[in-house]
Design a protein around this motif. Structure first.
Motif, PDB file in Angstrom:
ATOM      1  N   LEU A   1       0.772  -0.744  -0.037  1.00  0.00           N
ATOM      2  CA  LEU A   1      -0.067   0.247   0.022  1.00  0.00           C
ATOM      3  C   LEU A   1       0.699   1.164  -0.390  1.00  0.00           C
ATOM      4  O   LEU A   1       0.654   2.041  -1.263  1.00  0.00           O
ATOM      5  CB  LEU A   1      -0.661   0.242   1.286  1.00  0.00           C
ATOM      6  N   TRP A   2       1.945   1.121   0.524  1.00  0.00           N
ATOM      7  CA  TRP A   2       2.282   2.446   0.743  1.00  0.00           C
ATOM      8  C   TRP A   2       3.749   2.392  -0.240  1.00  0.00           C
ATOM      9  O   TRP A   2       3.411   4.241  -0.615  1.00  0.00           O
ATOM     10  CB  TRP A   2       4.179   2.211   2.268  1.00  0.00           C
ATOM     11  N   LYS A   3       3.402   2.072  -1.125  1.00  0.00           N
ATOM     12  CA  LYS A   3       4.241   2.300  -3.156  1.00  0.00           C
ATOM     13  C   LYS A   3       3.704   2.382  -3.305  1.00  0.00           C
ATOM     14  O   LYS A   3       3.165   3.523  -4.594  1.00  0.00           O
ATOM     15  CB  LYS A   3       5.045   1.104  -2.825  1.00  0.00           C
ATOM     16  N   GLU A   4       1.933   1.693  -3.741  1.00  0.00           N
ATOM     17  CA  GLU A   4       1.116   2.506  -4.402  1.00  0.00           C
ATOM     18  C   GLU A   4       0.714   3.885  -3.547  1.00  0.00           C
ATOM     19  O   GLU A   4       0.521   4.807  -4.749  1.00  0.00           O
ATOM     20  CB  GLU A   4       0.325   1.883  -3.719  1.00  0.00           C
ATOM     21  N   LEU A   5       0.902   4.603  -2.784  1.00  0.00           N
ATOM     22  CA  LEU A   5       0.306   5.557  -2.557  1.00  0.00           C
ATOM     23  C   LEU A   5       1.428   6.562  -2.658  1.00  0.00           C
ATOM     24  O   LEU A   5       1.502   7.676  -3.620  1.00  0.00           O
ATOM     25  CB  LEU A   5       0.415   5.815  -0.995  1.00  0.00           C
ATOM     26  N   LEU A   6       2.895   6.218  -2.795  1.00  0.00           N
ATOM     27  CA  LEU A   6       3.661   7.052  -3.410  1.00  0.00           C
ATOM     28  C   LEU A   6       3.973   7.422  -4.368  1.00  0.00           C
ATOM     29  O   LEU A   6       3.752   8.633  -5.150  1.00  0.00           O
ATOM     30  CB  LEU A   6       5.442   6.323  -2.569  1.00  0.00           C
ATOM     31  N   ILE A   7       4.061   6.146  -5.563  1.00  0.00           N
ATOM     32  CA  ILE A   7       2.994   5.702  -7.006  1.00  0.00           C
ATOM     33  C   ILE A   7       2.078   6.754  -6.921  1.00  0.00           C
ATOM     34  O   ILE A   7       1.843   7.867  -8.095  1.00  0.00           O
ATOM     35  CB  ILE A   7       3.201   4.733  -7.566  1.00  0.00           C
ATOM     36  N   SER A   8       1.252   6.790  -6.489  1.00  0.00           N
ATOM     37  CA  SER A   8      -0.277   7.972  -6.329  1.00  0.00           C
ATOM     38  C   SER A   8       0.141   8.808  -6.831  1.00  0.00           C
ATOM     39  O   SER A   8      -0.221   9.829  -7.578  1.00  0.00           O
ATOM     40  CB  SER A   8      -1.181   7.076  -5.713  1.00  0.00           C
ATOM     41  N   ALA A   9       0.382   9.270  -5.822  1.00  0.00           N
ATOM     42  CA  ALA A   9       0.783  10.865  -5.071  1.00  0.00           C
ATOM     43  C   ALA A   9       2.007  11.354  -6.080  1.00  0.00           C
ATOM     44  O   ALA A   9       1.421  12.673  -6.434  1.00  0.00           O
ATOM     45  CB  ALA A   9       1.586  10.913  -3.752  1.00  0.00           C
ATOM     46  N   ARG A  10       3.364  11.075  -6.764  1.00  0.00           N
ATOM     47  CA  ARG A  10       3.925  11.006  -8.399  1.00  0.00           C
ATOM     48  C   ARG A  10       3.423  11.656  -8.888  1.00  0.00           C
ATOM     49  O   ARG A  10       3.018  12.812 -10.019  1.00  0.00           O
ATOM     50  CB  ARG A  10       5.272  10.078  -7.846  1.00  0.00           C
ATOM     51  N   GLU A  11       2.008  10.448  -9.436  1.00  0.00           N
ATOM     52  CA  GLU A  11       1.487  10.615 -10.769  1.00  0.00           C
ATOM     53  C   GLU A  11       0.374  11.466 -10.717  1.00  0.00           C
ATOM     54  O   GLU A  11       0.295  12.681 -11.856  1.00  0.00           O
ATOM     55  CB  GLU A  11       1.354   9.543 -11.525  1.00  0.00           C
ATOM     56  N   SER A  12       0.028  11.817  -9.994  1.00  0.00           N
ATOM     57  CA  SER A  12      -0.834  12.930  -9.283  1.00  0.00           C
ATOM     58  C   SER A  12      -0.237  14.170  -9.492  1.00  0.00           C
ATOM     59  O   SER A  12      -1.038  15.169 -10.788  1.00  0.00           O
ATOM     60  CB  SER A  12      -1.880  12.913  -8.441  1.00  0.00           C
ATOM     61  N   LEU A  13       0.592  14.419  -9.300  1.00  0.00           N
ATOM     62  CA  LEU A  13       1.232  15.966  -8.914  1.00  0.00           C
ATOM     63  C   LEU A  13       1.841  16.119 -10.789  1.00  0.00           C
ATOM     64  O   LEU A  13       1.603  17.335 -11.217  1.00  0.00           O
ATOM     65  CB  LEU A  13       2.809  15.649  -8.563  1.00  0.00           C
ATOM     66  N   ALA A  14       2.277  14.975 -11.599  1.00  0.00           N
ATOM     67  CA  ALA A  14       2.467  15.258 -12.646  1.00  0.00           C
ATOM     68  C   ALA A  14       1.494  15.697 -13.223  1.00  0.00           C
ATOM     69  O   ALA A  14       1.873  16.505 -14.623  1.00  0.00           O
ATOM     70  CB  ALA A  14       3.021  13.669 -12.965  1.00  0.00           C
ATOM     71  N   VAL A  15      -0.120  15.014 -13.304  1.00  0.00           N
ATOM     72  CA  VAL A  15      -0.735  15.178 -14.326  1.00  0.00           C
ATOM     73  C   VAL A  15      -1.186  16.732 -13.748  1.00  0.00           C
ATOM     74  O   VAL A  15      -1.804  17.409 -14.244  1.00  0.00           O
ATOM     75  CB  VAL A  15      -2.112  14.418 -13.708  1.00  0.00           C
ATOM     76  N   VAL A  16      -1.181  17.012 -12.253  1.00  0.00           N
ATOM     77  CA  VAL A  16      -1.516  18.707 -11.590  1.00  0.00           C
ATOM     78  C   VAL A  16      -0.957  19.664 -12.925  1.00  0.00           C
ATOM     79  O   VAL A  16      -1.451  20.748 -12.916  1.00  0.00           O
ATOM     80  CB  VAL A  16      -1.491  18.901 -10.524  1.00  0.00           C
ATOM     81  N   LEU A  17       0.421  19.366 -12.988  1.00  0.00           N
ATOM     82  CA  LEU A  17       1.708  20.338 -13.780  1.00  0.00           C
ATOM     83  C   LEU A  17       1.091  20.287 -14.705  1.00  0.00           C
ATOM     84  O   LEU A  17       1.494  21.590 -15.199  1.00  0.00           O
ATOM     85  CB  LEU A  17       3.213  19.808 -12.829  1.00  0.00           C
ATOM     86  N   ARG A  18       0.172  19.008 -15.515  1.00  0.00           N
ATOM     87  CA  ARG A  18       0.005  18.976 -16.679  1.00  0.00           C
ATOM     88  C   ARG A  18      -0.916  20.084 -16.870  1.00  0.00           C
ATOM     89  O   ARG A  18      -1.597  21.141 -17.258  1.00  0.00           O
ATOM     90  CB  ARG A  18      -0.207  18.143 -17.881  1.00  0.00           C
ATOM     91  N   VAL A  19      -2.279  19.916 -16.023  1.00  0.00           N
ATOM     92  CA  VAL A  19      -3.570  20.664 -16.030  1.00  0.00           C
ATOM     93  C   VAL A  19      -2.730  22.311 -15.744  1.00  0.00           C
ATOM     94  O   VAL A  19      -3.417  22.897 -16.464  1.00  0.00           O
ATOM     95  CB  VAL A  19      -4.453  20.163 -15.143  1.00  0.00           C
ATOM     96  N   ALA A  20      -2.027  22.686 -14.701  1.00  0.00           N
ATOM     97  CA  ALA A  20      -1.829  23.829 -14.546  1.00  0.00           C
ATOM     98  C   ALA A  20      -0.910  24.567 -15.765  1.00  0.00           C
ATOM     99  O   ALA A  20      -1.825  25.507 -16.261  1.00  0.00           O
ATOM    100  CB  ALA A  20      -0.598  23.962 -13.355  1.00  0.00           C
ATOM    101  N   LEU A  21       0.011  23.563 -16.513  1.00  0.00           N
ATOM    102  CA  LEU A  21       0.033  24.547 -17.822  1.00  0.00           C
ATOM    103  C   LEU A  21      -0.791  24.472 -18.207  1.00  0.00           C
ATOM    104  O   LEU A  21      -0.611  25.826 -19.263  1.00  0.00           O
ATOM    105  CB  LEU A  21       1.037  23.628 -18.019  1.00  0.00           C
ATOM    106  N   TRP A  22      -1.554  24.033 -19.213  1.00  0.00           N
ATOM    107  CA  TRP A  22      -2.693  24.319 -19.804  1.00  0.00           C
ATOM    108  C   TRP A  22      -4.120  25.413 -19.617  1.00  0.00           C
ATOM    109  O   TRP A  22      -4.236  25.806 -20.082  1.00  0.00           O
ATOM    110  CB  TRP A  22      -3.605  22.574 -19.530  1.00  0.00           C
ATOM    111  N   GLY A  23      -3.649  25.128 -18.185  1.00  0.00           N
ATOM    112  CA  GLY A  23      -5.000  26.509 -17.559  1.00  0.00           C
ATOM    113  C   GLY A  23      -3.722  28.146 -17.587  1.00  0.00           C
ATOM    114  O   GLY A  23      -4.484  28.579 -17.575  1.00  0.00           O
ATOM    115  N   VAL A  24      -2.924  27.670 -17.632  1.00  0.00           N
ATOM    116  CA  VAL A  24      -1.883  29.445 -18.152  1.00  0.00           C
ATOM    117  C   VAL A  24      -2.096  29.622 -19.543  1.00  0.00           C
ATOM    118  O   VAL A  24      -2.471  30.139 -19.830  1.00  0.00           O
ATOM    119  CB  VAL A  24      -0.565  28.998 -18.008  1.00  0.00           C
ATOM    120  N   LEU A  25      -2.363  28.480 -19.956  1.00  0.00           N
ATOM    121  CA  LEU A  25      -2.672  28.663 -21.398  1.00  0.00           C
ATOM    122  C   LEU A  25      -3.937  29.180 -21.845  1.00  0.00           C
ATOM    123  O   LEU A  25      -3.843  30.302 -22.566  1.00  0.00           O
ATOM    124  CB  LEU A  25      -1.803  27.508 -22.397  1.00  0.00           C
ATOM    125  N   VAL A  26      -5.001  28.299 -21.259  1.00  0.00           N
ATOM    126  CA  VAL A  26      -6.119  28.498 -21.784  1.00  0.00           C
ATOM    127  C   VAL A  26      -6.434  30.259 -21.138  1.00  0.00           C
ATOM    128  O   VAL A  26      -7.262  31.294 -21.574  1.00  0.00           O
ATOM    129  CB  VAL A  26      -7.133  27.693 -20.696  1.00  0.00           C
TER     130      VAL A  26
END
Length: 301
Positions: A126-151
């Protein structure tokens, strides 16, 4: 158009699934409710301070005559609040999934089992699943933030900024919202973020048909809390389509009759033919079809 309708259909099927399994629906609302309280406080603060923030950021407009200064700053305020709302939809889902990770994984597994009798498992602690999930969610949020600035920047374009760009913004938000929700089931299949994005881009209309209506619904107060369990269930059914598992999720008691059913037994052989090979729902190897392990290599730790 068919894929758009199919994507929306998975959203509806997910809500039907949790309606038939009320216990999962009830518990599924708790993580979303906890997250909603925090987000509501942040959005109220944004609404109270938006005018001051816009005035601070545009001192050059202080000397403009009325009504131009009001129209200009009012338009910027609408764009800022709208962009923050769209970002909130994506980050709300990511934070809620992180808070309720163990529960939502169990819910997703139950959906898989109700359809095919088996559920892929990541095999990670579970701890590794949470770590991977947090890392990938952060990567998605950064992508969304970049798109948000462009929009936000494109929103300054005359006419296009008030018509086409908001639609584009909802499509971007819907795509990434679908990614966050399908990540629950795809991560159990060992699919890393980059591969997930390729899968969703390959079925873009199906993804938007699922994600865009959900984005619009999530903008309504408290609706995200009510719909979140069904959204996870619908995303799991969508994943089964993306990975070619293609079972009929409409009836829990009969779904998977040709794939082992709810008891996990062997599938019936076609008339005059040999039974399907073990380990696949219909005898044909397909993405994510293996019942006892991930179809993709597990993500790097």
């Amino acid at each position: 158009m068919r894929d758009l309708a199919a994507g929306f259909g998975y959203l509806v099927k997910g809500q039907r699934w949790v309606a038939r399994h009320g216990r999962w629906w009830g518990f599924g609302m708790l993580p979303a409710l906890i997250t909603l309280v925090g987000y509501a406080a942040a959005l109220v603060a944004l609404a109270l301070w938006t005018d001051d923030l816009i005035a601070w950021a545009t001192p050059f407009a202080d000397d403009w005559s009325s009504p131009w200064v009001g129209l200009f700053r009012g338009g910027l305020a609408v764009l800022l609040v709208g962009t923050c709302l769209l970002l909130a939809v994506i980050t709300f889902t990511a934070v809620t999934l992180l808070v309720g990770q163990p529960f939502y994984e169990s819910l997703s597994e139950q959906v898989d089992r109700s359809v095919a009798g088996t559920a892929p498992e990541s095999g990670l602690p579970l701890w590794k699943e949470l770590l991977i999930s947090a890392r990938e969610s952060l990567a998605v949020v950064l992508r969304v933030a970049l798109w948000g600035v462009l929009v936000f920047a494109l929103g300054f374009l005359p006419f296009v900024g008030q018509t086409v760009i908001p639609v584009l913004g909802f499509c971007i938000s819907g795509f990434f919202l679908a990614e966050e929700l399908t990540a629950v089931a795809l991560a159990r299949r060992g699919v890393p973020l980059k591969t997930r994005l390729r899968l969703l881009r390959g079925r873009r209309m199906l993804t938007l048909g699922f994600g865009v209506p959900l984005t619009l619904l999530f903008l309504i107060p408290f609706v995200a809390v009510v719909l979140m369990p069904g959204a996870v269930a619908g995303a799991t059914l969508l994943v089964r389509d993306l990975t070619g598992e293609d079972d009929d999720p409409e009836d829990d008691d009969t779904a998977g009759a040709g794939s082992g059913g709810a008891t996990g037994g062997p599938a019936a052989a076609p008339p005059g033919g040999s039974p399907p090979a073990p380990g696949t729902p219909d005898g044909n190897p397909s993405l994510g079809a293996a019942p006892h392990g991930p179809a993709f290599p597990p993500p790097a730790p």
